[in-house]
Design a protein around this motif. Structure first.
Motif, short mmCIF file in Angstrom:
data_model
loop_
_atom_site.label_atom_id
_atom_site.label_comp_id
_atom_site.label_asym_id
_atom_site.label_seq_id
_atom_site.Cartn_x
_atom_site.Cartn_y
_atom_site.Cartn_z
N TYR A 1 7.67 8.86 4.66
CA TYR A 1 7.33 9.86 5.66
C TYR A 1 6.64 9.16 6.83
O TYR A 1 5.59 8.53 6.66
CB TYR A 1 6.41 10.93 5.08
CG TYR A 1 7.09 11.81 4.06
CD1 TYR A 1 7.81 12.93 4.46
CD2 TYR A 1 7.03 11.52 2.70
CE1 TYR A 1 8.45 13.75 3.53
CE2 TYR A 1 7.66 12.33 1.76
CZ TYR A 1 8.37 13.43 2.20
OH TYR A 1 9.00 14.23 1.28
N ILE A 2 7.23 9.24 8.01
CA ILE A 2 6.65 8.68 9.24
C ILE A 2 6.12 9.86 10.07
O ILE A 2 6.90 10.71 10.51
CB ILE A 2 7.69 7.88 10.05
CG1 ILE A 2 8.24 6.72 9.21
CG2 ILE A 2 7.08 7.37 11.35
CD1 ILE A 2 9.35 5.94 9.89
N ALA B 1 6.66 1.24 12.28
CA ALA B 1 6.84 2.12 11.13
C ALA B 1 8.30 2.09 10.65
O ALA B 1 8.57 2.03 9.44
CB ALA B 1 6.42 3.54 11.48
N ARG B 2 9.24 2.11 11.57
CA ARG B 2 10.65 2.05 11.18
C ARG B 2 11.00 0.69 10.57
O ARG B 2 11.80 0.61 9.64
CB ARG B 2 11.52 2.33 12.39
CG ARG B 2 11.40 3.77 12.90
CD ARG B 2 12.21 3.98 14.15
NE ARG B 2 12.07 5.36 14.64
CZ ARG B 2 12.57 5.79 15.80
NH1 ARG B 2 13.23 4.95 16.58
NH2 ARG B 2 12.40 7.05 16.16
N LEU B 3 10.41 -0.37 11.12
CA LEU B 3 10.67 -1.70 10.55
C LEU B 3 10.12 -1.80 9.13
O LEU B 3 10.75 -2.41 8.25
CB LEU B 3 10.04 -2.78 11.44
CG LEU B 3 10.69 -3.00 12.81
CD1 LEU B 3 9.92 -4.03 13.60
CD2 LEU B 3 12.14 -3.45 12.64
N ILE B 4 8.95 -1.20 8.89
CA ILE B 4 8.40 -1.20 7.53
C ILE B 4 9.32 -0.42 6.60
O ILE B 4 9.57 -0.84 5.45
CB ILE B 4 6.97 -0.61 7.53
CG1 ILE B 4 6.01 -1.51 8.31
CG2 ILE B 4 6.46 -0.42 6.11
CD1 ILE B 4 4.62 -0.94 8.48
N ALA B 5 9.84 0.71 7.09
CA ALA B 5 10.77 1.50 6.28
C ALA B 5 12.02 0.68 5.94
O ALA B 5 12.51 0.70 4.80
CB ALA B 5 11.15 2.77 7.02
N ALA C 1 1.11 7.05 12.59
CA ALA C 1 0.93 6.39 13.89
C ALA C 1 0.08 7.28 14.78
O ALA C 1 0.23 8.50 14.77
CB ALA C 1 2.28 6.11 14.55
N THR C 2 -0.84 6.65 15.53
CA THR C 2 -1.72 7.44 16.40
C THR C 2 -2.25 6.56 17.54
O THR C 2 -2.46 5.36 17.37
CB THR C 2 -2.90 8.03 15.62
OG1 THR C 2 -3.75 8.76 16.53
CG2 THR C 2 -3.73 6.96 14.96
N THR C 3 -2.46 7.19 18.66
CA THR C 3 -3.11 6.52 19.79
C THR C 3 -4.61 6.83 19.83
O THR C 3 -5.34 6.21 20.59
CB THR C 3 -2.48 6.98 21.12
OG1 THR C 3 -2.52 8.40 21.19
CG2 THR C 3 -1.05 6.50 21.23
N ALA D 1 0.84 -1.21 0.00
CA ALA D 1 0.00 0.00 0.00
C ALA D 1 0.87 1.25 0.00
O ALA D 1 2.04 1.22 0.39
CB ALA D 1 -0.92 -0.01 1.22
N HIS D 2 0.28 2.38 -0.43
CA HIS D 2 1.03 3.63 -0.46
C HIS D 2 0.95 4.37 0.87
O HIS D 2 1.70 5.33 1.08
CB HIS D 2 0.51 4.52 -1.58
CG HIS D 2 -0.93 4.88 -1.44
ND1 HIS D 2 -1.94 4.10 -1.96
CD2 HIS D 2 -1.55 5.92 -0.83
CE1 HIS D 2 -3.11 4.65 -1.68
NE2 HIS D 2 -2.90 5.75 -1.00
N ALA D 3 0.01 3.95 1.74
CA ALA D 3 -0.12 4.62 3.04
C ALA D 3 -0.57 3.60 4.08
O ALA D 3 -1.49 2.81 3.82
CB ALA D 3 -1.10 5.78 2.96
N PHE D 4 0.05 3.63 5.25
CA PHE D 4 -0.30 2.75 6.36
C PHE D 4 -0.67 3.59 7.57
O PHE D 4 -0.03 4.62 7.84
CB PHE D 4 0.88 1.84 6.73
CG PHE D 4 1.32 0.90 5.64
CD1 PHE D 4 0.78 -0.37 5.54
CD2 PHE D 4 2.27 1.30 4.71
CE1 PHE D 4 1.18 -1.23 4.54
CE2 PHE D 4 2.68 0.44 3.70
CZ PHE D 4 2.12 -0.83 3.62
#
Length: 550
Positions: free
Chosen positions: A145-146, A72-76, A177-179, A55-58
């Motif tokens: 972009y994270i 997110a860093r692992l995906i990067a 990323a969000t809570t 996907a282009h956005a997670f």
């Protein structure tokens, strides 16, 4: 100043010394295999990478400390890894040794841009991202972009991002990323592939903490790690922060991380003390229960924590009663106690205890006097344990049997008193009207008014009065009546209420008589002619010759 003391230059750190890194940073997962508790998400990502359906956005959402930014860093890394030989492609198992992997892990890769939305909330910040996204990556396969805590972006910033987020350049990936996913606009959610990161189970956290303790060369009791895992509430970061503190505490005191030290450090109520307190509550021992919670309070335990621990105990007993699997982190003696209680307590009793403790928890949380409020909540639970079982009441009602209604009897005297002399036989009323006349005779006018207006009689015999629950009276009224009749007649009285229809109250009967008299008067030709002439006229009862108590 010329006469100031020259301390010289500060001492240089020892050669090769590294600054201390807290455990939460030191043991941040560097591969998907080290990411605990998120197997479903890892499997989905692995399949997407293998099939080239990335996907282009997670959007990564979950409570604090479950690994959103780390993921997110692992995906990067997974998308930009080139392998040790520099020829590899995107993989779910990044090598960790190539330049992109090492640069991303160290936070210095020029094509992986991390932004904290809490401090970059405006449209200008997003406009910079939109402009920069047009240009290809400098050295990586994808420009990533994270954006952490993305829900903090302003409405204008979200709107400005929509077009680029829906149709980004092929070389750009967005990782949010969000809570608080509920604060992210639906228009953004619909453009992202969403992953809900689960709370990490306590048993997995405890195992992870055991590995960390071993790697740090420290020692810890299994129960201490279980306590830390429970206190973490599914957050690996919170748990590692607590573990860091516990190890430091153990080093100062000497020895490993002990369960009692963790309890003291966290202000937790001792689980043995909680079980003892629950046993006193179930036994109806009010003085013992109050003394037990005061002991916990004197040791520095938060009253709210005690009520919460009681709730956890009731929940644990219920889990055992329904046959749920044993909690591996649960002590053996606690498991045995829960099994014993599960065999003796009914489901209605457990549900009632849960509701009582839940209400108590809410009250203590906002109380100005927490310990006093906690004591009142415990007394309420003790009192409720003596009430009849609602299921038994419903069963008896369905079967048409007598209901074990709330009984109000006069309380025993505080000190021994001489026996009441027997009253004459004519002093004991033979019917309910005689009870009312007796109350009038001895001057209990307030109680008499309450009964005449609210008492709907079901049955009466000397010494026992059953009133209808359809017209409920307060427990104080029932108790007052039982006490007054006992004193006046010299014999005990049982006053109860049943879920059955009863006779009209005395007040209702008197009103019916008055209404019948008015109807008869209105039927007289002279009275009827008077009302025809004066439509607003009213019939008024003559004042009684003596005082009326109605």
């Amino acid at each position: 100043m010329s006469d100031s003391l020259d301390l010289g230059a500060p001492p240089a750190p020892p050669a090769g010394a590294q600054p201390y890194r807290v455990l939460a940073r030191k043991y941040r997962p560097q591969s998907f295999d080290a990411l605990i508790g998120q197997d479903a998400m890892v499997q989905t990502l692995a399949n997407a990478i293998k099939r080239d359906r990335i996907a282009h956005a997670f959007l990564l959402t979950g409570v604090r400390g479950v690994g959103k930014t780390s993921t997110a860093r692992l995906i990067a890394k997974a998308l930009n890894c080139i392998g040790p030989d520099g020829q590899g492609g995107a993989t779910i198992a990044p090598c960790g040794v190539c330049e992109p992997c090492r640069a991303i892990a160290e936070g210095r890769h020029i094509d992986v841009i991390e932004m904290d939305a809490a401090s970059h909330t405006g449209i200008d910040d997003i406009r910079e991202i939109i402009e920069a996204s047009r240009y290809a990556a400098v050295s990586a396969r994808y420009k990533i972009y994270i954006i952490d805590e993305v829900h903090m972006l302003s409405k204008a910033a979200f709107n400005g991002l929509l077009k680029t987020l829906e149709e980004p350049p092929a070389h750009v990936k967005f990782l949010f990323a969000t809570t608080e996913v509920n604060k992210v606009p639906v228009t953004v959610l619909s453009r992202c592939q969403r992953f809900d990161l689960r709370r990490i189970p306590a048993e997995l956290l405890a195992k992870h903490f055991a590995h960390v303790v071993a790697a740090e060369g420290a020692e810890a009791e299994p129960e201490a790690l279980a306590l830390i895992a429970r206190a973490a509430e599914g957050s690996a970061r919170d748990g590692l922060s607590i573990l860091d503190q516990a190890i430091a505490h153990a080093d100062m005191a000497g020895g490993g991380v002990r369960a009692d030290a963790v309890r003291d450090m966290l202000g937790l109520s001792d689980r043995n003390a909680v079980r003892d307190l629950l046993a006193l509550i179930l036994a109806g021992d009010a003085p013992g229960a109050l003394a037990a919670i005061r002991r916990q309070y004197d040791l520095g335990v938060d009253p709210l924590g005690v009520i919460r621990a009681l709730m956890e105990a009731v929940h644990g007993i219920t889990q055992v009663k329904v046959g749920a699997p044993d909690d591996p982190a649960q002590p053996v003696e606690e498991r045995a106690a829960y099994r014993d209680w599960a065999g003796t307590l009914s489901f209605p009793a457990l549900h009632r205890l849960w509701q009582l403790f839940l209400k108590g928890h809410e009250e203590v949380a906002r109380a100005a006097l927490p310990i006093e409020t906690a004591e009142m909540a415990i007394l309420r639970a003790i009192h409720a344990s003596t009430l009849p079982d609602p299921a038994d009441l419903a069963r008896r009602l369905a079967q048409g049997g007598p209901l074990p209604a709330v009984t109000a009897a006069a309380p025993p005297p505080a000190a021994p008193a001489p026996a009441t002399p027997p009253a004459p036989a004519d002093r004991v009323p033979g019917e309910f009207a005689g009870v009312l006349a007796l109350l009038d005779e001895i001057g209990k006018l307030d109680l008499l008014v309450r009964l005449k207006r609210g008492a709907s009689l079901v049955s009466y015999k000397p010494g026992e009065i059953v009133l209808s629950g359809n017209r409920p009276l307060s427990t104080d009224t029932l108790g007052d009546l039982a006490a007054v009749l006992r004193e006046a007649t010299g014999k005990p009285w049982q006053i109860s209420m049943a879920d059955l229809p009863g006779a009209p109250t005395v007040f209702e009967a008197e009103q019916d008589v008055v209404q019948a008299r008015h109807d008869a008067a209105r039927a007289h030709p002279v009275v009827d002619a008077a009302f025809q002439a004066f439509p607003d006229a009213e019939l008024i009862e003559p004042k009684p010759a003596k005082r009326s108590i109605t």
